[in-house]
Design an enzyme around this catalytic site. Structure first.
Site, PDB file in Angstrom:
ATOM      1  N   MET A  29       2.630  -4.572   2.851  1.00  0.00           N
ATOM      2  CA  MET A  29       3.041  -5.493   3.969  1.00  0.00           C
ATOM      3  C   MET A  29       1.616  -5.744   4.987  1.00  0.00           C
ATOM      4  O   MET A  29       1.826  -6.017   6.130  1.00  0.00           O
ATOM      5  CB  MET A  29       4.274  -5.224   4.904  1.00  0.00           C
ATOM      6  CG  MET A  29       5.545  -5.107   3.920  1.00  0.00           C
ATOM      7  SD  MET A  29       7.064  -5.119   5.032  1.00  0.00           S
ATOM      8  CE  MET A  29       6.791  -3.472   5.757  1.00  0.00           C
ATOM      9  N   LEU A  32      -3.561  -2.373   6.108  1.00  0.00           N
ATOM     10  CA  LEU A  32      -3.591  -1.341   4.675  1.00  0.00           C
ATOM     11  C   LEU A  32      -4.463  -0.287   5.252  1.00  0.00           C
ATOM     12  O   LEU A  32      -5.280  -0.079   6.219  1.00  0.00           O
ATOM     13  CB  LEU A  32      -4.490  -1.973   3.777  1.00  0.00           C
ATOM     14  CG  LEU A  32      -3.731  -3.276   3.411  1.00  0.00           C
ATOM     15  CD1 LEU A  32      -4.792  -4.028   2.051  1.00  0.00           C
ATOM     16  CD2 LEU A  32      -2.471  -3.063   2.680  1.00  0.00           C
ATOM     17  N   HIS A  36      -2.356   2.711   0.391  1.00  0.00           N
ATOM     18  CA  HIS A  36      -2.347   1.338  -0.141  1.00  0.00           C
ATOM     19  C   HIS A  36      -3.577   1.324  -1.200  1.00  0.00           C
ATOM     20  O   HIS A  36      -3.328   1.018  -2.147  1.00  0.00           O
ATOM     21  CB  HIS A  36      -2.362   0.264   0.919  1.00  0.00           C
ATOM     22  CG  HIS A  36      -1.107   0.029   1.896  1.00  0.00           C
ATOM     23  ND1 HIS A  36      -1.219   0.222   3.193  1.00  0.00           N
ATOM     24  CD2 HIS A  36       0.230  -0.197   1.742  1.00  0.00           C
ATOM     25  CE1 HIS A  36      -0.335  -0.127   3.849  1.00  0.00           C
ATOM     26  NE2 HIS A  36       0.635  -0.130   2.804  1.00  0.00           N
ATOM     27  N   LYS A 148       5.847   7.741  -1.101  1.00  0.00           N
ATOM     28  CA  LYS A 148       6.040   7.877   0.729  1.00  0.00           C
ATOM     29  C   LYS A 148       7.327   7.187   0.942  1.00  0.00           C
ATOM     30  O   LYS A 148       8.048   7.663   1.789  1.00  0.00           O
ATOM     31  CB  LYS A 148       4.588   7.160   1.310  1.00  0.00           C
ATOM     32  CG  LYS A 148       5.231   6.640   2.757  1.00  0.00           C
ATOM     33  CD  LYS A 148       5.056   7.892   3.827  1.00  0.00           C
ATOM     34  CE  LYS A 148       5.551   7.417   5.044  1.00  0.00           C
ATOM     35  NZ  LYS A 148       5.887   6.226   5.402  1.00  0.00           N
ATOM     36  N   ASP A 149       7.557   6.140   0.182  1.00  0.00           N
ATOM     37  CA  ASP A 149       8.858   5.535   0.529  1.00  0.00           C
ATOM     38  C   ASP A 149       9.883   6.048  -0.946  1.00  0.00           C
ATOM     39  O   ASP A 149       9.698   5.036  -1.866  1.00  0.00           O
ATOM     40  CB  ASP A 149       8.825   3.945   0.291  1.00  0.00           C
ATOM     41  CG  ASP A 149       7.841   3.846   1.827  1.00  0.00           C
ATOM     42  OD1 ASP A 149       8.331   3.642   2.997  1.00  0.00           O
ATOM     43  OD2 ASP A 149       6.434   3.429   1.585  1.00  0.00           O
ATOM     44  N   VAL A 175      -0.235   9.828   0.108  1.00  0.00           N
ATOM     45  CA  VAL A 175      -1.611   9.970   0.748  1.00  0.00           C
ATOM     46  C   VAL A 175      -1.419  10.387   2.194  1.00  0.00           C
ATOM     47  O   VAL A 175      -0.756   9.836   2.960  1.00  0.00           O
ATOM     48  CB  VAL A 175      -2.454   8.869   0.515  1.00  0.00           C
ATOM     49  CG1 VAL A 175      -3.908   9.125   1.213  1.00  0.00           C
ATOM     50  CG2 VAL A 175      -2.580   8.381  -0.759  1.00  0.00           C
ATOM     51  N   ARG A 186       2.872   2.101  10.379  1.00  0.00           N
ATOM     52  CA  ARG A 186       3.391   2.340  11.626  1.00  0.00           C
ATOM     53  C   ARG A 186       2.774   3.495  12.461  1.00  0.00           C
ATOM     54  O   ARG A 186       3.220   3.792  13.845  1.00  0.00           O
ATOM     55  CB  ARG A 186       5.082   2.928  11.442  1.00  0.00           C
ATOM     56  CG  ARG A 186       5.615   1.413  10.904  1.00  0.00           C
ATOM     57  CD  ARG A 186       7.240   1.601  10.924  1.00  0.00           C
ATOM     58  NE  ARG A 186       7.814   0.274  10.823  1.00  0.00           N
ATOM     59  CZ  ARG A 186       8.364   0.107   9.546  1.00  0.00           C
ATOM     60  NH1 ARG A 186       8.184   0.673   8.401  1.00  0.00           N
ATOM     61  NH2 ARG A 186       9.013  -1.176   9.413  1.00  0.00           N
TER      62      ARG A 186
HETATM   63  P1  PAJ Z   1       4.039  -1.009   2.702  1.00  0.00           P
HETATM   64  O1  PAJ Z   1       4.944   0.059   3.814  1.00  0.00           O
HETATM   65  O2  PAJ Z   1       3.128  -1.835   3.109  1.00  0.00           O
HETATM   66  O3  PAJ Z   1       3.840  -0.077   1.674  1.00  0.00           O
HETATM   67  C1  PAJ Z   1       3.277  -0.632   0.503  1.00  0.00           C
HETATM   68  C2  PAJ Z   1       3.115   0.232  -0.560  1.00  0.00           C
HETATM   69  O4  PAJ Z   1       2.186   1.252  -0.073  1.00  0.00           O
HETATM   70  C3  PAJ Z   1       4.661   1.003  -0.880  1.00  0.00           C
HETATM   71  O5  PAJ Z   1       4.797   1.274  -2.227  1.00  0.00           O
HETATM   72  C4  PAJ Z   1       4.319   2.230  -0.223  1.00  0.00           C
HETATM   73  O6  PAJ Z   1       5.410   3.325  -0.898  1.00  0.00           O
HETATM   74  C5  PAJ Z   1       2.976   2.502  -0.285  1.00  0.00           C
HETATM   75  N1  PAJ Z   1       2.567   3.348   0.650  1.00  0.00           N
HETATM   76  C6  PAJ Z   1       2.428   3.338   2.062  1.00  0.00           C
HETATM   77  N2  PAJ Z   1       2.118   4.774   2.738  1.00  0.00           N
HETATM   78  C7  PAJ Z   1       1.743   5.327   1.459  1.00  0.00           C
HETATM   79  C8  PAJ Z   1       1.134   6.575   1.466  1.00  0.00           C
HETATM   80  N3  PAJ Z   1       0.860   7.548   2.596  1.00  0.00           N
HETATM   81  N4  PAJ Z   1       0.869   6.981   0.401  1.00  0.00           N
HETATM   82  C9  PAJ Z   1       1.074   6.577  -0.937  1.00  0.00           C
HETATM   83  N5  PAJ Z   1       1.630   5.100  -0.850  1.00  0.00           N
HETATM   84  C10 PAJ Z   1       1.759   4.790   0.354  1.00  0.00           C
HETATM   85  O7  PAJ Z   1       6.916  -0.598   1.182  1.00  0.00           O
HETATM   86  C11 PAJ Z   1       6.510  -1.729   1.684  1.00  0.00           C
HETATM   87  O8  PAJ Z   1       5.377  -2.223   2.187  1.00  0.00           O
HETATM   88  C12 PAJ Z   1       7.271  -2.886   1.357  1.00  0.00           C
HETATM   89  O9  PAJ Z   1       8.870  -2.548   1.457  1.00  0.00           O
HETATM   90  C13 PAJ Z   1       7.156  -3.615   0.109  1.00  0.00           C
HETATM   91  C14 PAJ Z   1       7.396  -2.992  -1.330  1.00  0.00           C
HETATM   92  C15 PAJ Z   1       5.893  -4.414  -0.044  1.00  0.00           C
HETATM   93  C16 PAJ Z   1       8.268  -5.009   0.063  1.00  0.00           C
HETATM   94  O10 PAJ Z   1       8.268  -5.806   1.239  1.00  0.00           O
END
Ligand code: PAJ
Length: 275
Positions: A29, A32, A36, A148-149, A175, A186
């Site tokens: 989303m 970045l 990401h 993370k999710d 990460v 966020r």
């Molecule tokens: P978003 O929150 O932008 O995250 C995109 C991807 O990055 C997801 O797979 C999320 O798990 C990963 N991510 C976020 N923070 C992370 C971290 N600290 N370490 C490793 N990976 C991390 O998740 C989404 O977007 C949306 O729900 C999406 C899958 C794009 C659908 O709209």
């Protein structure tokens, strides 16, 4: 210079020219951060070409959530994608993904029910729908998502399996900032002492992970103690089976996961660890 596409037709004409090269997809989303970028770099290990998507998906936000204030920086994000080896970025408008008359949604059942699914009704319907659309459009060999999710990763594994999308879903470890806070778009909302208080989530999870304890209630109490000490309001604290996400009363003899969601001021954060 990375290519930026705005329409499905552009994506299709590009992916059709890949002539059997392996394609990795990283849906995001935007806003970045290094989490990401780790997904993108990992994508390059699994494929010849890495594509990313940047789309703040309206259907996964509840009516009182942060859709309108979600951080957006397309130019900065595209530069970061390029630095992480992404060849092209798909950044459609909401009207392109959900044109007038759109009426098809994807619902994943059990694994989407509890935790985020319970606290954010409709959230995983939105996630599952947009991810299915992206996987169907790109037809990648592999798609990468963050632990993370954690529940989202399980939901996406379920839909890819059940709809036979022929894509390998790869999860990568969370990460973190140097002090343990899980990176998140966020985190930009945290003001003043909230950044420090937000550490309660990772601290509590670390306490549970390193405690020599199998009783789920006692593990949850360790996490709650950190939340309370930092005045972080619990949304949920759960100990679950790592695959089914069913709640556990004991972690002995099976792979388990601790998950937490809490409000630091008005900012809702989530985190999780393997036990
Ligand atoms: P978003 O929150 O932008 O995250 C995109 C991807 O990055 C997801 O797979 C999320 O798990 C990963 N991510 C976020 N923070 C992370 C971290 N600290 N370490 C490793 N990976 C991390 O998740 C989404 O977007 C949306 O729900 C999406 C899958 C794009 C659908 O709209």
């Amino acid at each position: 210079m990375s290519l930026i596409f705005k329409t499905p037709a552009e994506v299709r004409s590009f992916t059709q020219e890949l002539h059997g090269k392996r394609l990795a997809l990283v849906p995001t989303m935007g806003a970045l951060h290094d989490g990401h970028l780790a997904l993108m770099r990992e994508g390059a290990k699994h494929a010849d070409v890495v594509a990313a998507t940047i789309f703040v998906n309206p259907t996964q936000f509840g009516p009182n959530e942060d859709l309108s204030k979600y951080p957006r920086d397309l130019d900065g994000d595209v530069a970061k994608c390029k630095s992480a080896g992404v060849l092209f970025v798909y950044a459609p408008d909401a009207d392109t993904v959900y044109p007038k008359g759109f009426e098809t949604y994807v619902n994943v059942e059990n694994v989407a029910k509890r935790l985020e699914g319970e606290k954010r009704p409709g959230h995983f319907r939105g996630v599952a729908t947009v991810v299915t659309k992206l996987l169907a459009l790109f037809r990648p060999h592999v798609a990468l998502f963050g632990e993370k999710d954690y529940q989202q990763l399980q939901v996406i594994k379920a839909l890819a399996r059940d709809l036979e999308l022929g894509v390998e879903i790869v999860g990568i470890p969370t990460v973190r900032e140097a002090d343990g806070l899980a990176m998140s778009s966020r985190n930009a909302y945290l003001k003043g002492d909230e950044r420090q208080r937000a550490l309660a989530l990772s601290k509590g999870l670390h306490a549970a992970q390193t405690a020599n304890e199998v009783d789920a209630e006692k593990l949850k109490a360790l996490i709650r103690a950190e939340l309370q000490a930092a005045d972080v309001r619990e949304d949920y604290v759960e100990i679950v089976d790592a695959d089914t996400l069913e709640p556990l009363s004991e972690v002995a003899g099976r792979s388990a996961r601790a998950l937490v969601a809490g409000f630091v001021g008005t900012t809702r954060l989530i985190d999780n660890v393997a036990l």
